[in-house]
Design a protein around this motif. Structure first.
Motif, PDB file in Angstrom:
ATOM      1  N   ASN A 200       1.216  -1.434  -0.065  1.00  0.00           N
ATOM      2  CA  ASN A 200       0.148   0.083   0.081  1.00  0.00           C
ATOM      3  C   ASN A 200       0.554   1.036   0.243  1.00  0.00           C
ATOM      4  O   ASN A 200      -0.229   2.320  -0.235  1.00  0.00           O
ATOM      5  CB  ASN A 200      -0.692   0.317   1.312  1.00  0.00           C
ATOM      6  N   TYR A 201       2.130   1.130   0.502  1.00  0.00           N
ATOM      7  CA  TYR A 201       3.108   2.640   0.712  1.00  0.00           C
ATOM      8  C   TYR A 201       4.345   2.200  -0.448  1.00  0.00           C
ATOM      9  O   TYR A 201       5.343   2.093   0.496  1.00  0.00           O
ATOM     10  CB  TYR A 201       3.052   2.992   1.996  1.00  0.00           C
ATOM     11  N   PRO A 202       4.362   1.645  -1.144  1.00  0.00           N
ATOM     12  CA  PRO A 202       6.281   1.138  -1.505  1.00  0.00           C
ATOM     13  C   PRO A 202       6.795   2.796  -1.736  1.00  0.00           C
ATOM     14  O   PRO A 202       5.741   3.500  -2.303  1.00  0.00           O
ATOM     15  CB  PRO A 202       5.828   0.161  -2.763  1.00  0.00           C
ATOM     16  N   PRO A 203       8.011   2.459  -1.465  1.00  0.00           N
ATOM     17  CA  PRO A 203       8.504   3.957  -2.048  1.00  0.00           C
ATOM     18  C   PRO A 203       8.707   3.995  -3.605  1.00  0.00           C
ATOM     19  O   PRO A 203       8.481   3.560  -4.302  1.00  0.00           O
ATOM     20  CB  PRO A 203      10.234   3.385  -1.704  1.00  0.00           C
ATOM     21  N   ARG A 204       7.974   5.711  -3.867  1.00  0.00           N
ATOM     22  CA  ARG A 204       8.341   5.728  -5.354  1.00  0.00           C
ATOM     23  C   ARG A 204       9.967   6.660  -6.148  1.00  0.00           C
ATOM     24  O   ARG A 204       9.309   7.534  -5.911  1.00  0.00           O
ATOM     25  CB  ARG A 204       7.384   6.957  -5.676  1.00  0.00           C
ATOM     26  N   PHE A 205      10.422   5.599  -5.796  1.00  0.00           N
ATOM     27  CA  PHE A 205      11.814   6.347  -6.216  1.00  0.00           C
ATOM     28  C   PHE A 205      12.389   6.709  -7.308  1.00  0.00           C
ATOM     29  O   PHE A 205      12.047   6.712  -8.211  1.00  0.00           O
ATOM     30  CB  PHE A 205      12.982   4.760  -5.988  1.00  0.00           C
ATOM     31  N   GLU A 206      13.475   7.419  -7.275  1.00  0.00           N
ATOM     32  CA  GLU A 206      13.224   8.516  -8.658  1.00  0.00           C
ATOM     33  C   GLU A 206      14.247   7.346  -9.746  1.00  0.00           C
ATOM     34  O   GLU A 206      14.052   7.057 -10.761  1.00  0.00           O
ATOM     35  CB  GLU A 206      14.207  10.035  -8.792  1.00  0.00           C
ATOM     36  N   SER A 207      15.634   6.973  -9.139  1.00  0.00           N
ATOM     37  CA  SER A 207      16.653   5.941  -9.114  1.00  0.00           C
ATOM     38  C   SER A 207      15.460   4.731 -10.005  1.00  0.00           C
ATOM     39  O   SER A 207      14.783   4.308  -9.076  1.00  0.00           O
ATOM     40  CB  SER A 207      17.046   5.654  -8.467  1.00  0.00           C
ATOM     41  N   SER A 208      15.985   4.236 -11.307  1.00  0.00           N
ATOM     42  CA  SER A 208      15.136   3.597 -11.977  1.00  0.00           C
ATOM     43  C   SER A 208      16.112   1.898 -10.951  1.00  0.00           C
ATOM     44  O   SER A 208      15.367   1.403 -11.746  1.00  0.00           O
ATOM     45  CB  SER A 208      16.137   3.559 -13.387  1.00  0.00           C
ATOM     46  N   GLU A 209      17.722   1.987 -11.233  1.00  0.00           N
ATOM     47  CA  GLU A 209      17.647   1.213 -10.195  1.00  0.00           C
ATOM     48  C   GLU A 209      17.287   0.578  -8.947  1.00  0.00           C
ATOM     49  O   GLU A 209      16.739  -0.651  -8.851  1.00  0.00           O
ATOM     50  CB  GLU A 209      19.394   0.864  -9.426  1.00  0.00           C
TER      51      GLU A 209
END
Length: 157
Positions: free
Chosen positions: A36-45
């Motif tokens: 429900n709250y996964p991190p929304r990272f900038e980094s594609s890795e």
């Protein structure tokens, strides 16, 4: 944003996404937070690691202690201020990325990821006029994220 004492090689944005995720795990448990709250990272890795439950768990286990150390280093009040500023920035990024909107009669703009979601919400709000909710006035679109809104058509019941 001023220095946040980021203890990783990640961007400050990604670090604060992870910090927020760790907080959710502490309150909700790993499985619920991941769903429900996964991190929304900038980094594609880092994005690739969130796509699979096992790799996200591994990332969490390998870096969770850094959050506690960071919190102790910056102090609870500053950590809270930094976290809240990040939440505001992340929300603004999501709003700016959306190409569909509704301008309401109070000039507030609601934003949506798709035209169909926008149209469905406009219809719902118009069906519920008088319940104290915002009232749609104009359906909007923009050509590029963060661009100027263009009036598409009036919102009608």
């Amino acid at each position: 944003m001023t220095s946040i004492a980021n203890p990783t090689e990640w961007s400050d944005f990604d670090w604060l996404e992870f910090e927020g995720f760790v907080s959710k795990v502490e309150n909700e448990g790993f499985a619920y937070a991941a769903e429900n709250y996964p991190p929304r990272f900038e980094s594609s890795e880092l994005q690739a690691l969130t796509a699979e439950f096992g790799s996200l768990r591994r990332l969490y286990r390998e870096n969770e202690a850094k959050v506690d150390a960071w919190y102790s280093q910056v102090g609870p009040e500053r950590a809270c201020d930094i976290h809240n500023a990040h939440v505001d920035e992340a929300r603004q990024r999501r709003e700016d990325a959306r190409l569909f909107g509704i301008r309401c009669t109070d000039d507030f703009v609601l934003t949506f990821d798709s035209e169909s979601n926008r149209d469905r919400q406009a219809a719902y709000l118009l069906e519920n006029v008088g319940k104290g909710w915002r009232v749609p006035q104009t359906l909007l679109r923009r050509d590029v994220p963060g661009g100027a809104w263009t009036d598409e058509r009036p919102a009608t019941a």
